[in-house]
Motif scaffolding. Structure first.
Motif, short mmCIF file in Angstrom:
data_model
loop_
_atom_site.label_atom_id
_atom_site.label_comp_id
_atom_site.label_asym_id
_atom_site.label_seq_id
_atom_site.Cartn_x
_atom_site.Cartn_y
_atom_site.Cartn_z
N ARG A 192 3.74 -2.88 3.79
CA ARG A 192 4.54 -3.68 2.87
C ARG A 192 3.81 -4.93 2.39
O ARG A 192 4.29 -5.62 1.48
N ARG A 193 2.67 -5.24 3.04
CA ARG A 193 1.94 -6.44 2.62
C ARG A 193 0.48 -6.13 2.28
O ARG A 193 -0.37 -7.02 2.30
N ALA A 194 0.20 -4.88 2.00
CA ALA A 194 -1.16 -4.46 1.60
C ALA A 194 -2.20 -5.01 2.56
O ALA A 194 -3.23 -5.56 2.15
N GLY A 195 -1.92 -4.87 3.84
CA GLY A 195 -2.88 -5.31 4.85
C GLY A 195 -3.13 -6.81 4.82
O GLY A 195 -4.19 -7.28 5.21
N ARG A 196 -2.11 -7.55 4.38
CA ARG A 196 -2.25 -9.01 4.22
C ARG A 196 -3.60 -9.34 3.56
O ARG A 196 -4.38 -10.17 4.05
N ILE A 197 -3.81 -8.70 2.49
CA ILE A 197 -5.02 -8.86 1.68
C ILE A 197 -5.32 -10.35 1.45
O ILE A 197 -4.42 -11.12 1.13
N ALA B 136 -5.90 -12.49 -5.73
CA ALA B 136 -5.70 -13.28 -6.95
C ALA B 136 -6.23 -12.55 -8.19
O ALA B 136 -5.51 -12.42 -9.19
N PRO B 137 -7.48 -12.04 -8.16
CA PRO B 137 -7.96 -11.32 -9.35
C PRO B 137 -7.13 -10.07 -9.65
O PRO B 137 -6.95 -9.71 -10.83
N ILE B 138 -6.64 -9.42 -8.62
CA ILE B 138 -5.82 -8.22 -8.86
C ILE B 138 -4.52 -8.62 -9.56
O ILE B 138 -4.09 -7.97 -10.52
N ALA B 139 -3.92 -9.72 -9.07
CA ALA B 139 -2.70 -10.20 -9.74
C ALA B 139 -3.00 -10.52 -11.20
O ALA B 139 -2.25 -10.13 -12.11
N PRO C 176 -7.82 0.02 -3.11
CA PRO C 176 -7.74 0.62 -1.78
C PRO C 176 -6.50 0.18 -0.99
O PRO C 176 -5.90 0.98 -0.27
N HIS C 177 -6.11 -1.08 -1.13
CA HIS C 177 -4.95 -1.57 -0.37
C HIS C 177 -3.78 -1.91 -1.29
O HIS C 177 -2.69 -1.41 -1.11
N THR D 17 0.85 -1.19 0.00
CA THR D 17 0.00 0.00 0.00
C THR D 17 0.89 1.24 0.00
O THR D 17 1.79 1.36 0.84
N LEU D 18 0.63 2.14 -0.98
CA LEU D 18 1.34 3.42 -1.00
C LEU D 18 0.42 4.50 -0.45
O LEU D 18 -0.79 4.48 -0.70
N ASP D 19 0.98 5.44 0.29
CA ASP D 19 0.16 6.56 0.76
C ASP D 19 0.11 7.65 -0.34
O ASP D 19 0.64 7.46 -1.44
#
Lengths: 401, 401
Positions: free
Chosen positions: B124-129, B135-138, B218-219, B114-116
């Motif tokens: 560094r882990r996007a809120g452990r999404i 998977a769809p984002i990847a 968002p994340h 996540t970047l501000d």
């Protein structure tokens, strides 16, 4: 791959303590066919109890069949491949008398000798001049001055002394000046490589001034120089293992060897009991303790089987004091065996004991030369012992994913 | 000398079959002082019978004291020196999800982050999404197009995914872009050598497009890249041993590792029984079978001693099905131990059993951690196991006349 490439990259910091108790020359041989060895003869209830709880093996100091000196013997235990890292004779001699070598120093073993009227060597050891006479003569050489070089002269024993040159651009690749014969003149110092050219010149100037200073001595009217050696370049325990390491030793040689790998030398112990007190006092300040015990070696060198047995029992007796501190890993080993039967260092695998909560104990219930050969650590090269120490202490992560 | 120089020149073709059954994480430690290990606790009548007929030993995965990951653990068993052959992180990750790397591919582990508003990393882990979201984002990143390069994007789990670049002139020596900190911007990919310059440029372009695609998330509005790695260059089983080799594994990681050394991946087994069926069906088509069993490791990782004992018994139970096929050489081993006590891979020698008509049996009548340490194979580095397999199968001639 050098094992230190691995240990550097796998370091894990934790609060675990490792104690490595080195009984110099530990283990031996029967004095008669079918007889018992030193460890089998000694009454060692603590070692036997630890052998039951732990795992033992035979540490091969260098390679099978190689009997090491103290230098390579300890380098192996410290995890430095003794065939890769070599301590030159001069550097070892300086280390052995407690001289603190600095990077770039060149150390040289010197022997007083006697020259005849023609300048030829008539006695390579100056009549084995006694230390009381030779020490002041060596000290008289401290007046030697060489521009750009700091010169140290340290008496050793009888005809032996040590010279150290400190300055820019000095390297240790210089031939001995001792011709190894009488009736011939001492040799000039000759550099074996370009980088050591200046050292050879400095040595030549030292010899010129020494000849003048010594010329009226009846026996020690000159000296030879042997074993030129730069301070060995050993990476430190802190760097390769991430360990704050301390050495608790009585004799200068072992303090010196520990200092070469960056251990702090702590305490002024003269006895095992002193050493235990130093250990206790410094327990919180270090991760790793190297404790050196000399007398299992010196009694072996003397060929005194009974005395070695007694000294082994003395070593056994102090173990409860170490255990009382609850080290996570306790190792008992030696840098080599010194069987009384041989009166010398030997090549045999050194009985080695490791105790930790995850050491995978073997079935043996006593610690001995023969049990160690069939113990759970099997036979292994000494240079791997530190890897076992680190992993048993949880201080090394896994290699690869 | 690399052992493969020998095996190449000494190959002998015959019809003998070798089966290597790998119980991942096999062997362990007592949970309490004086207690029994996993193998000692398990009821393993078949392993014990084979131990009586055969010979056992302790396989040191890498070097004494080194706990390996699955990559080096299996490379050792396959006879590839795990200190010489290294599988980069990205390549292992791709292998682990079943991606078939080709020569020249560069694989990269990626983490969504996540970047501000200022473009600095806030997580560094996007809120452990969760994987369902990530998977769809990847997969949305598959739209990225880079001239001259084929781009693969594979979801892994939570914030993790894998990117593979395929094209001319790509090498894996590129620095991570993950700054390993929050409050700072991600780094640019920087090549560590000239040959990897193009990879760094391709990665930069990938990141540029990814930033655009992800900007409204968002994340997971950006990602880092780590562990750039070329496909490791491993000679094949066919080439070094002259073996037609097959792997029967359930998990993608082990199929992938076997594929890297040129084994065929056969069957779609989900259970040990399935694996036995695949073995039987393909018996005539191969000389060597690697059978991988995962659950002795995963139960150890969970710290579940009883479950690991049960899984060890399950492994024991299928042995008669292998024996029914009459392999000339049957090996049971592990890539490392995973003691439930440690809940992690360990450095201990792995109990290893070899049965053939010429194995020179040792006196042990049960298979266990402690027996293996004093078995006829003694303790040996895993990389030598394939040599023993080949010679016991009569597939390796003598060295020198």
């Amino acid at each position: 791959m050098d094992m230190h490439e691995l240990t550097r990259s796998l370091q894990v910091k934790n609060s675990a303590k490792i104690v490595m108790l080195v009984g110099d020359g530990l283990g031996g041989l029967p004095m008669t066919p079918g007889g018992k060895t030193e460890l089998e003869t000694a009454n060692t209830p603590n070692l036997d109890r630890l052998a039951t709880a732990g795992v033992q093996g035979g540490s091969i100091p260098v390679k099978p069949g190689i009997a090491p000196g103290s230098g390579p013997g300890h380098l192996g235990l410290f995890g430095y491949d003794p065939l890769k890292y070599q301590i030159g004779r001069g550097a070892l001699e300086a280390t052995g008398i407690g001289f603190e070598l600095q990077n770039g120093d060149v150390a040289i073993r010197c022997n007083f000798c006697t020259l005849d009227a023609d300048g030829l060597i008539s006695d390579r050891r100056a009549g084995r001049i006694p230390t009381e006479q030779s020490a002041p003569i060596a000290i008289s050489l401290r007046q030697i001055q060489i521009p750009g070089v700091e010169v140290f002269v340290e008496p050793v024993k009888e005809h032996r002394f040590v010279v150290v040159f400190r300055g820019e651009g000095l390297h240790g690749e210089v031939e001995d000046t001792d011709p190894q014969a009488t009736g011939v003149a001492p040799l000039d110092p000759v550099a074996r490589d370009e980088a050591s050219q200046r050292t050879a010149e400095v040595a030549k100037e030292f010899l010129r001034q020494a000849r003048e200073i010594l010329k009226d001595q009846p026996h020690a009217n000159f000296h030879t120089m042997r074993g030129f050696a730069s301070k060995p370049d050993l990476p430190s325990y802190e760097e390769v293992y991430g360990l704050r390491a301390a050495a608790i030793a009585v004799y200068p040689m072992y303090k010196g060897l520990a200092r070469l790998v960056g251990m702090d030398i702590i305490g002024e112990a003269q006895t095992l009991d002193d050493q235990m007190e130093v250990l206790k006092q410094n327990w919180e300040d270090y991760d790793f303790f190297f404790i050196h015990y000399k007398y299992t070696d010196s009694t072996g060198e003397d060929g005194n089987f009974e005395a070695k047995v007694k000294r082994t029992e003395d070593l056994d007796a102090i173990l409860p004091k170490i255990e009382a501190l609850n080290p996570e890993v306790l190792i008992v080993t030696g840098d080599h065996s010194t069987p009384a039967y041989l009166q010398s260092h030997s090549w045999h695998p050194v009985p080695t004991l490791l105790v930790s909560d995850c050491c995978r104990p073997d079935p043996h219930t006593s610690f001995s030369e023969s049990n160690s050969l069939t113990g759970g650590l099997s036979q292994f090269e000494a240079k791997y012992l530190m890897l076992l120490a680190l992993s048993n202490a949880g201080k090394m992560g896994k290699y690869g994913a």
